[in-house]
Structures are given as C-alpha cells and as structure tokens.
Motif scaffolding. Structure first.
Motif, mmCIF file in Angstrom:
data_model
loop_
_atom_site.group_PDB
_atom_site.id
_atom_site.type_symbol
_atom_site.label_atom_id
_atom_site.label_comp_id
_atom_site.label_asym_id
_atom_site.label_seq_id
_atom_site.Cartn_x
_atom_site.Cartn_y
_atom_site.Cartn_z
ATOM 1 N N VAL A 1 0.829 -1.206 0.000
ATOM 2 C CA VAL A 1 0.000 0.000 0.000
ATOM 3 C C VAL A 1 0.861 1.253 0.000
ATOM 4 N N SER A 2 1.943 1.225 0.774
ATOM 5 C CA SER A 2 2.823 2.405 0.807
ATOM 6 C C SER A 2 3.498 2.635 -0.552
ATOM 7 N N GLY A 3 3.682 1.574 -1.333
ATOM 8 C CA GLY A 3 4.299 1.736 -2.653
ATOM 9 C C GLY A 3 3.333 2.215 -3.718
ATOM 10 N N LEU A 4 2.009 2.164 -3.448
ATOM 11 C CA LEU A 4 1.022 2.605 -4.430
ATOM 12 C C LEU A 4 0.887 4.122 -4.410
ATOM 13 N N PRO A 5 0.412 4.748 -5.513
ATOM 14 C CA PRO A 5 0.210 6.215 -5.522
ATOM 15 C C PRO A 5 -0.959 6.614 -4.624
ATOM 16 N N LYS A 6 -1.064 7.893 -4.336
ATOM 17 C CA LYS A 6 -2.125 8.409 -3.489
ATOM 18 C C LYS A 6 -3.472 8.270 -4.190
ATOM 19 N N VAL A 7 -4.513 8.052 -3.391
ATOM 20 C CA VAL A 7 -5.846 7.857 -3.962
ATOM 21 C C VAL A 7 -6.379 9.165 -4.542
ATOM 22 N N HIS A 8 -6.261 10.249 -3.798
ATOM 23 C CA HIS A 8 -6.780 11.556 -4.221
ATOM 24 C C HIS A 8 -5.635 12.502 -4.603
ATOM 25 N N GLY A 9 -4.597 12.020 -5.164
ATOM 26 C CA GLY A 9 -3.504 12.893 -5.595
ATOM 27 C C GLY A 9 -2.494 13.132 -4.484
ATOM 28 N N GLU A 10 -1.636 14.074 -4.711
ATOM 29 C CA GLU A 10 -0.596 14.396 -3.757
ATOM 30 C C GLU A 10 -1.178 15.091 -2.530
ATOM 31 N N PRO A 11 -0.543 14.977 -1.401
ATOM 32 C CA PRO A 11 -1.055 15.658 -0.198
ATOM 33 C C PRO A 11 -0.928 17.168 -0.350
ATOM 34 N N PRO A 12 -1.754 17.937 0.354
ATOM 35 C CA PRO A 12 -1.701 19.400 0.247
ATOM 36 C C PRO A 12 -0.358 19.939 0.747
ATOM 37 N N ALA A 13 -0.010 21.061 0.157
ATOM 38 C CA ALA A 13 1.263 21.685 0.546
ATOM 39 C C ALA A 13 1.201 22.203 1.975
ATOM 40 N N GLY A 14 2.306 22.124 2.664
ATOM 41 C CA GLY A 14 2.345 22.581 4.036
ATOM 42 C C GLY A 14 2.376 24.107 4.139
ATOM 43 N N GLU A 15 2.313 24.583 5.357
ATOM 44 C CA GLU A 15 2.302 26.033 5.600
ATOM 45 C C GLU A 15 3.696 26.607 5.324
#
Length: 329
Positions: A152-166
């Motif tokens: 699972v960790s090797g698969l791509p994100k389900v909803h795209g990349e995580p949001p950018a941090g502050e």
C-alpha cells in the motif's frame, strides 16, 4: 394331589430362582462370583447309633451323672475342634479374599492413575498443538499485514498528492497575530479614554424648547394621516381577499358542475349499455325457447313402447360439417 414344582426348560438363557433379579445381572456386568460362605447348623447322623449304644449302656449300668457329662464333653470336644478348624479355614478364605481384593484395588488404582497420566499427556499435547497453531496464525497475520502495508505504501495516493504545508511567511504572520491583536486593543481603549475625557470637559448644550400646542397639532395630524393610510390599506386588503374568495367559489362551482355533467353522461352511457345487453339477453332467450319448442314439436313419437333416440347437438353439428365438406368437395 402331588405338590408339583415348575422346572425351567433347558433352553432358557437365565433360569428363574428366588434369589435372582434383573438388577443383579446389570450390576455384575455378566460376571458371576462365588457365593458367600454361611454357617448352617445341621444334625450330623454319622456315629449316632454308636453314641446311642454307649449312652444306653451308661444308663443300664447306673453310671453317675459325671460319666454322662464326660461322654458329652468328649463328643463336644470333637465338634469344637471341628468348628475351630472350620473357623480357621473361613478366616483363611477371608484373608485370601482380602488379599485378592487389595490386589484388584491396587491394579485398578494403577490403571486409573495410568489413564489420568495419559489423559493429562494428551491434553498437554492438544494444548501445545493449539498454542503452536495460534502462534503460527498470528505470525502469518503479522507477515501478511507487513506485506500489505509495504504494498500500500508503494502505491500512488488515492486523491492525488497531499496538500502543501504552511509556508514560513504564513507561519510568521500567524505567530504575530496575538501581538497585533493586543496592540489594536490597547489603541482602542486609549481612544475611548480620550473621548470620555473630552466629553467630560465640554459644557452641556441648552435644551430645545418647543411649543406644546404646535407639537400636539402636529402629532394629531400625523396620527390621522397614518390612520387614514392604514384604513385605506386594510380596505384594499379586504377587497382583494373577497375577490380571491369569490374566485375560489366560482372555481369550485365550475368543477362541481363539470363533475356532475360527467356523472350524468356516464350514467346515460351505462343505462344505454345495460338496456342493449338486456335486449340481447331477451333475444337470445326467445331464440332458445323457440328452438326448444321446435325440437319438441319435431321429436318423433314412440310406437308400441319404442322411443327413438334424439341426436345430440354435437352429432347434429358433426353431420352438418360432413355435409358441408361433401358438398364443397
């Protein structure tokens, strides 16, 4: 009459007797044991004639009573010795039976202990097998979970990349907000304090004095104008409400008249249909009656006890069909 006794046949599996019961059979589990030795008192007739001759000789010779007692002691001593031997034999048999019972009980105790040991060993083996199986199941689950997490960790994100941090600038601004809020509060309270001091230093303005009569007339005129306006608005509202009510009444009446007209038309149509159906039924009944009368008149009369058999409707139809086929052919 002879006192006969019932003798069980030789073919019986369990001959009946006064000491036999069905419960003993199941309690002994088809195992028999020798009967318990019991003392039976009986009169032994061996040597009775010799003893009677000796006793008669003593009586005939007029021997004293001591001789009689001596003779009785000799005979009783033999019996006593025999009883002692019997008691000794009986005690020996009891001791042998106790030894056998002890050995049997010891053997049963050893068998029970051996069975308990075997049971405990089998139980321990079963517990160990269950523990090993549970441990293997847990290890398999942990391995499966690790494998699944790695996949699972090797698969791509389900909803795209995580949001950018502050960002750093946004974080600095957020940290400065409490200080800015405190400065704004200080300025507000300072301005409020200056305004209160300024108002306290100024003199009070003189009150505006108006004429009471002018004010009263003005208030009356304004009130009358307001009442007149409200009365006109209320009258217009009532007229509009009455108009809407009249419109609803007219609409309901038109709908009721249309429903009544439709009901009359339906009743007229139904009545005409019913009359037509009744006329058709009466016509069919008259035709059937005419056919019955015609068949009755056309039926041949019997002669000399002979009554001709009338053809059925089916036979008549079949003959008509045959004639039609012949004529057509």
């Amino acid at each position: 009459l002879k006192n006969t006794r019932h003798v069980a046949p030789a073919s019986m599996l369990f001959p009946l007797s006064s000491s036999w019961s069905s419960s003993q059979l199941f309690q002994r589990s088809f195992e028999t044991s020798p009967p318990v030795a019991r003392r039976v008192w009986r009169n032994d007739s061996v040597g009775a004639s010799e003893r009677a001759a000796v006793l008669h000789r003593l009586i005939a010779d007029g021997k004293p009573y001591e001789k009689h007692l001596e003779l009785a002691g000799q005979h009783s001593e033999k019996i006593r010795l025999q009883h002692l031997q019997n008691a000794k034999d009986y005690k020996g048999r009891l001791q042998d039976m106790q030894v056998r019972l002890g050995e049997k009980a010891q053997a049963e105790r050893r068998s029970l202990q051996r069975s308990m040991s075997e049971y405990e060993l089998k139980r321990k083996q079963r517990d160990d097998a269950v523990a090993r199986e549970l441990k293997a199941t847990a290890q398999d689950f942990v391995a499966w979970k690790k494998d699944m997490e790695s996949r699972v960790s090797g698969l791509p994100k389900v909803h795209g990349e995580p949001p950018a941090g502050e960002s750093v600038e946004r974080a600095e601004q957020r940290q400065q907000l409490p200080g800015q809020l405190a400065e704004t509060s200080k300025r507000y309270f300072a301005q409020r304090r200056d305004m209160m001091q300024r108002l306290a230093s100024q003199s009070a303005s003189p009150p505006v004095v108006r004429k009471a009569a002018e004010d009263e007339a003005t208030r009356k005129a304004l009130g009358l104008a307001k009442i007149s306006t409200q009365a006109q608005e209320y009258g217009a509202f009532l007229q509009e409400m009455h108009a809407r009510h009249d419109e609803r009444v007219q609409e309901a009446r038109r709908s009721l008249a249309a429903q009544e007209k439709e009901a009359r038309e339906c009743a007229r149509d139904g009545r005409s249909t019913l009359e037509a159906r009744l006329a058709e039924e009466q016509r069919l009944a008259k035709e059937e009656l005419a056919q019955v009368v015609a068949r009755a008149h056309s039926r041949s009369r019997g002669y000399a006890g002979y009554h001709p058999v009338e053809k059925s409707y089916r036979r008549l139809r079949e003959e008509e069909a045959e004639r039609t086929l012949i004529n057509g052919g």
